[in-house]
Design an enzyme around this catalytic site. Structure first.
Site, PDB file in Angstrom:
ATOM      1  N   HIS A  22       4.518  -5.844   0.195  1.00  0.00           N
ATOM      2  CA  HIS A  22       4.400  -6.604  -1.131  1.00  0.00           C
ATOM      3  C   HIS A  22       3.629  -7.922  -0.584  1.00  0.00           C
ATOM      4  O   HIS A  22       3.106  -8.562  -1.135  1.00  0.00           O
ATOM      5  CB  HIS A  22       5.905  -6.821  -1.767  1.00  0.00           C
ATOM      6  N   ASP A 121       6.813 -11.694  -7.907  1.00  0.00           N
ATOM      7  CA  ASP A 121       7.066  -9.976  -7.613  1.00  0.00           C
ATOM      8  C   ASP A 121       7.701  -9.657  -8.833  1.00  0.00           C
ATOM      9  O   ASP A 121       8.698 -10.135  -9.088  1.00  0.00           O
ATOM     10  CB  ASP A 121       7.553  -9.732  -6.140  1.00  0.00           C
TER      11      ASP A 121
END
Ligand code: UDP
Length: 481
Positions: A22, A121
């Site tokens: 990520h 995120d």
């Protein structure tokens, strides 16, 4: 639109989830913004700063650090600030819970910095409300492409998996173009014993629907049907700005993504330069996957039997000292690979994009994380698909059935379900041959090379991702005024 000082008026904060898969695309995304003159700040915890700084390189991006909850509050051991050190299921759940405590520190940074937008995120569902507190839009970044996002949205909405009688009974994903068939075994499996993760995903979905929109790591030409479907049929506001990995232009930038490589970059390039174009298979299963000894042995035997030169990234054994034999290697394997110069084994972190982009690499054996999938597309190589968890089964389907540049090894079960029997060496050998030699391989390679050209055009001036970036900036600027 001219990009320059006027963009500098916009300040965007990026808040990546604390996992390599990520962090890397989110930092690349911040680099895309910085390269277009936007002021970019990344917020993260202390121990993640070194990987982020490496990936930022020379780009003009600030880092603001926030404190991870103390071990008392989080129940995690000292130094656990990244999912890489929280791989065991119980630890992982604790880690997810601990990230909820990052809300106050992040809001403190928003208060001080007064940015115009927060890109956070998907695993931070509370970020939409945090942004709203300061009157700014929150944009969600999953790091995924349109196809996996569509499958996730449609399985969530229509729940076809609840209408089958077993884990192995196939179902067609409703309201999704292309008659996509899956089984329950291939869907992300949630830990049954703890509701935290289930709740987190539900909240993540709700916060996404309330957010300003979604940044997609893809380009229109790769998946036009699913880009249109996501936006027009599923009604999501989305901008595709990818492939974000293409922001690394030269060898140095490509070799500096994520962790420090376990091999000297020059040594690696020298090895690659000694090989014919399109002759090498690159084998890597992402940043987290650790295989059993039995599976590693099958991979070693399968690669050797394929007869193709290979670079194999092995996470297990990365800590062993050089020269030390690994017990799971087949008899004499390391010696034979060394003498014939056939195989290069990297124990630990590999400079993946640098390797994939080298002309000697002709195929990629991948676990189909979306970053790796897209990096393989950018490199223009056919892929052996070996999905294991997360949304990887969807990405594998995309490669084999939709863009048709992949060959599966036949795994059917999410690794969290026990993963089934090891994939045998014969299957690995055959799959590698199919992407490397013969007419089928050539056709796949031609298609992959075309997609790679399209990807590069998409991020250049006038390309689809470049244009979508302009639309997003227009939207943000008109909102900011
Ligand atoms: N990566 C790398 N070297 C490694 C392993 C992974 O550079 O040895 C990078 C890879 O290029 C990609 C990311 O880490 O950008 C992994 O993301 P992906 O979505 O493919 O898989 P995940 O690690 O999230 O399962």
């Amino acid at each position: 639109m001219t990009m320059g000082n006027e963009n500098r008026e916009l300040h965007i904060i990026f808040f990546p989830f604390l996992a390599n898969g990520h962090i890397i695309p989110c930092v690349d995304l911040a680099r895309v913004f910085a390269a277009r003159g936007i002021r970019a700040t990344i917020v993260t915890t202390h121990l993640n700063v070194p990987y982020i700084s490496r990936t930022i390189g020379k780009a003009n991006i600030n880092i603001r650090t926030i404190k991870f909850p103390s071990t008392e509050d989080s129940g995690l051991p000292e130094g656990c600030e990244n999912t890489e050190s929280a791989l065991a299921p119980d630890k992982f759940i604790k880690f997810m819970k601990a990230t909820l405590l990052l809300r106050d520190p992040l809001e403190h940074v928003l208060q001080e910095e007064q940015p115009h937008c927060l890109v956070a995120d998907m695993f931070f569902p509370w970020a939409t409300d945090s942004a709203a507190k300061f009157g700014i839009p929150r944009i969600v970044f999953h790091g995924l492409g349109y196809f996996p996002l569509c499958v996730l949205a449609c399985t969530r909405q229509y729940k076809p998996q609840d209408k089958v009688s077993s884990y192995t009974e196939p179902f067609v994903v409703p309201n999704l173009p292309g008659e996509i068939t899956l089984t329950k075994m291939q869907l992300p499996q949630l830990p049954q014993h703890d509701k935290v993760f289930t709740q987190l995903l539900e909240e993540s979905n709700e916060s996404e629907l309330k957010s300003f929109g979604v940044i997609v790591n893809s380009f229109y030409e790769l998946e036009p049907v699913y880009a249109d479907h996501y936006r027009n049929e599923l009604g999501r506001r989305a901008w595709h700005l990818g492939p974000v990995s293409l922001c690394s232009r030269d060898t140095e930038e490509k070799s500096r993504r994520g962790r420090e490589a376990a091999i000297d970059e020059n040594e690696c390039l020298k090895w690659l330069q000694s090989k014919e174009p399109n002759s090498v298979v690159y084998v890597c299963f992402g940043s987290m996957m650790v295989f059993s000894d039995a599976q590693l042995k099958e991979i070693a035997m399968g690669l050797e039997a394929s007869g193709k030169p290979f670079i194999w990234v092995v996470k297990k054994g990365g800590a062993k000292s050089e020269g030390e034999k690994l017990e799971w290697f087949p008899e004499g394997f390391e010696e034979r690979m060394g003498e014939s110069n056939k195989g290069l084994i990297i124990r630990g972190w590999a400079p993946q994009v640098m390797i994939l982009d080298h002309g000697a690499v002709g195929g990629f054996v991948t676990h189909c994380g979306w970053n790796s999938t897209l990096e393989g597309v950018c490199a223009g190589v056919p892929m052996v698909t070996w999905p294991m968890y997360g949304e990887q089964f969807y990405n594998a389907k995309f490669l084999t059935d939709i863009v048709k540049i992949g060959v599966g090894v036949g795994v059917q079960t999410w690794i969290g379900m026990g993963g089934g029997e090891p994939v045998k060496k014969e299957v690995i050998e055959q799959a590698v041959r199919r992407i490397m030699v013969g007419q089928e391989a050539e056709e796949m390679r031609n298609r992959a090379k075309e997609l790679s050209q399209m990807a590069k055009r998409a991020v250049e001036e006038g390309g689809s991702s470049h244009n979508d970036f302009n639309s997003l900036i227009e939207d943000l600027r008109s909102r900011a005024h």
